[in-house]
Write an enzyme that holds these catalytic residues in place. Structure first.
Site, PDB file in Angstrom:
ATOM      1  CG  ASP A 166     -24.364 -60.127  37.534  1.00 53.15           C
ATOM      2  OD1 ASP A 166     -23.887 -59.667  36.489  1.00 53.15           O
ATOM      3  OD2 ASP A 166     -25.298 -59.572  38.157  1.00 53.15           O
ATOM      4  CG  ASP A 221     -28.555 -54.605  34.463  1.00 48.92           C
ATOM      5  OD1 ASP A 221     -27.922 -55.524  33.913  1.00 48.92           O
ATOM      6  OD2 ASP A 221     -28.544 -54.394  35.693  1.00 48.92           O
TER       7      ASP A 221
HETATM    8  C1  GLA Z   1     -26.354 -56.931  37.405  1.00 47.94           C
HETATM    9  C2  GLA Z   1     -27.196 -57.816  36.504  1.00 47.94           C
HETATM   10  C3  GLA Z   1     -28.656 -57.616  36.835  1.00 47.94           C
HETATM   11  C4  GLA Z   1     -28.908 -57.920  38.312  1.00 47.94           C
HETATM   12  C5  GLA Z   1     -27.986 -57.094  39.187  1.00 47.94           C
HETATM   13  C6  GLA Z   1     -28.032 -57.533  40.633  1.00 47.94           C
HETATM   14  O1  GLA Z   1     -26.576 -55.582  37.133  1.00 47.94           O
HETATM   15  O2  GLA Z   1     -26.958 -57.535  35.152  1.00 47.94           O
HETATM   16  O3  GLA Z   1     -29.473 -58.395  36.002  1.00 47.94           O
HETATM   17  O4  GLA Z   1     -28.680 -59.297  38.526  1.00 47.94           O
HETATM   18  O5  GLA Z   1     -26.630 -57.210  38.767  1.00 47.94           O
HETATM   19  O6  GLA Z   1     -27.179 -56.800  41.448  1.00 47.94           O
END
Ligand code: GLA
Length: 549
Positions: A166, A221
């Protein structure tokens, strides 16, 4: 201006136009994929984040139950392979040795125990951390920045097969630098680990990540709503040119089964992800998914479109009044078509066989991949599509005649599909320039050939064989019209590679490639770039022949 000068200026501007066009072509061809041999088709599996976030139900039992369900309910047979865990698996601080440790409540027997269990089911196991000092969750779990090798080694020792990396708390360090460091750390462990870049498309990873990660998120997301799903689809769709085996655009994990969309909308979500050759990572708690949504996740015809070995992401053919037509070329010469209706009332969506690029035939067979009904058409492709719904077809040429008995010069046959990185493919001529029919006599290291195909890397030509042929033979090499260049020639009978030239440069004499075509439906002639830039990759299939009957 004198006539001579005019001629000279005209000649110069032709050269300039050639150079400009060549530079444009070069820029449009993505770099080599990350050659760790992994993710030759988009990864399929599960990740808990969309259903649990950081909540307590994310635990050892959930992961092990998911692996069980993969096997017992046919998901493993359908191709789902990776059981991945996301953020919140760790303790909030490293141990005295500096290593990450699992949360003892969620994973009382450790991560290796869970990974071993997943492996015992014939599946693979994935984990998560961030290319920052901490991961994304506000609890403050430690990230991998400046601990890349330590963490990669630990993951490898646990048997991790997939890392999602990430972007939170990245301290402003250059993205390419951060992700490359982890790529190298994973490689140094010696364990094959799929590398999933999750920087949300912020630094246009499609432009630099082909040889850094196996997939890269293209957007922020997803969430379990129709509007967010469509929003992400729209951002990911135009990036088709950057996807290829080993290197995929990732529009984020699936929401199918989580409850925030209708079954029709989830079928659209699944169809759109499949035609975009997206990773298919189930984001729902499989213990709770209803039968209708389970059936969606198990649609093997749609999965086959996603997993097609040609590795092409579907391209938008048309868009009007929120009605999308998207088409994806498939390895056997078929095409997949999505008719997606992003309107709140039913609409008729239409296209044609010619518009989707499948090439001419007197008739086409359409298989509806959701209803499973079939129909024949002379070219029209049209359907009434419900609000927010998708009709998805697999289109194949209706009447196809295999080559007659005897030996054929391949350049005398009609191809099913043909692509070339620069200029059109020339029959019985070299590739030369962007214009058609202007090549020279095919010549490799002084030897000339009357028959053959002049192409430019990256190129692929497919022929329908219908199981009627027995063997293939061809000389191959870089044409003498360019001094430089480097390419690799590969011959496939369906998805089996039957010959490979290895890297060849302009200095090499012709090589002879031969192989068996027994029972093959399709012959595929592929020329890839030899590893340097793609300039001067004028490649000759010199006197290729097939024996049939
Ligand atoms: C980010 C990523 C998500 C998830 C969250 C976890 O937002 O884009 O897909 O992994 O972190 O905290």
């Amino acid at each position: 201006m004198s006539r001579k000068l005019v001629a000279a200026v005209a000649a110069l501007s032709t050269v300039a136009a050639f150079v400009v066009a060549l530079v444009v072509t070069v820029a449009a061809v993505p770099a080599q994929a990350l050659e760790n041999g992994l993710a030759r088709t988009p990864p399929m599996g599960f990740n808990n984040w969309n259903t649990t976030n950081c909540r307590a139900e994310f635990n050892e039992k959930m992961v092990m139950d998911t692996a069980d369900i993969f096997v017992s309910r046919g998901l493993k047979d359908a191709g789902y392979e990776y059981v991945n865990i996301d953020d919140c698996w760790a303790k909030t601080s490293r141990n005295a040795q500096g290593n990450l440790e699992p949360d003892p409540v969620r994973f009382p027997r450790g991560i290796k125990f869970v990974a071993d269990y997943v492996h015992s089911k014939g599946l693979k196991f994935g984990i998560y951390t961030s290319a920052g000092t901490k991961t994304c969750n506000t609890a403050g779990f430690p990230g991998g920045l400046n601990n890349e090798q330590r963490d990669a080694n630990l993951f490898a020792s646990w048997g991790v097969d997939y890392l999602k990396y990430d972007n939170c708390n990245n301290q402003g360090v250059d993205a390419k630098q951060r992700y490359t460091k982890m790529r190298d750390a994973l490689a140094a462990t010696g364990r094959p680990i799929v590398f999933s870049i999750c920087e949300w498309g912020q630094n246009k990873p499609w432009e630099w990540a082909q040889n850094v990660g196996n997939l890269w998120r293209t957007t922020g997301d997803i969430n379990d709503s129709y509007s967010k799903m469509v929003d992400i689809f729209k951002k990911n769709l135009p990036l088709a040119q950057y996807a290829k085996p080993g290197a995929w655009n990732d529009p984020d994990m699936l929401e199918v089964g989580n409850g925030g969309m209708t079954a029709t909308e989830y079928r659209s979500h699944f169809s759109l992800w499949a035609i975009m050759a997206a990773p298919l990572l189930i984001g729902a708690d499989l213990r709770k998914v209803n039968t209708e949504n389970f059936t969606t996740l198990l649609n093997k015809d749609v999965i086959a479109v996603d997993q097609d070995t040609l590795g092409i992401q579907g391209k938008q053919i048309s868009l009007s009044s929120n009605k999308y037509v998207i088409s994806k070329q498939l390895s056997n010469g078929d095409y997949a078509v999505v008719l997606f209706n992003n309107n709140s009332s039913a609409q008729t969506i239409s296209t044609t066989a010619s518009a989707i690029g499948i090439g001419s035939s007197t008739s086409y067979n359409l298989k509806d991949l959701w209803s499973k009904s079939t129909q024949t058409t002379t070219g029209a492709i049209s359907a009434s599509v419900p609000a927010h719904g998708t009709v998805m077809y697999r289109v194949s040429k209706g009447v196809r005649t295999p080559p007659a008995a005897g030996t054929h010069q391949v350049s005398d046959l009609g191809w099913d599909s043909a692509t070339s990185g620069w200029g059109p493919i020339e029959k019985d001529r070299s590739n030369n320039t962007q214009a058609g029919g202007d090549g020279r006599t095919l010549t490799i290291n002084g030897t000339t050939y009357a028959k053959g195909l002049g192409v430019h890397a990256v190129s692929e030509i497919t022929y329908y064989l219908g199981g009627a042929c027995s063997s293939f033979s061809s000389s191959v090499g870089i044409d003498d019209e360019t001094a430089n260049g480097s390419v690799v020639f590969q011959v496939f009978a369906d998805s089996t590679k039957i010959a490979d030239s290895g890297r060849m440069t302009g200095a090499d004499a012709a090589k002879q490639l031969t192989g068996s075509l027994a029972n093959a439906e399709q012959l595929r002639l592929v020329v890839t770039n030899g590893g340097d830039n793609i300039n001067s990759d004028h490649a000759d299939w010199a006197a290729p022949t097939i024996a049939c009957g």
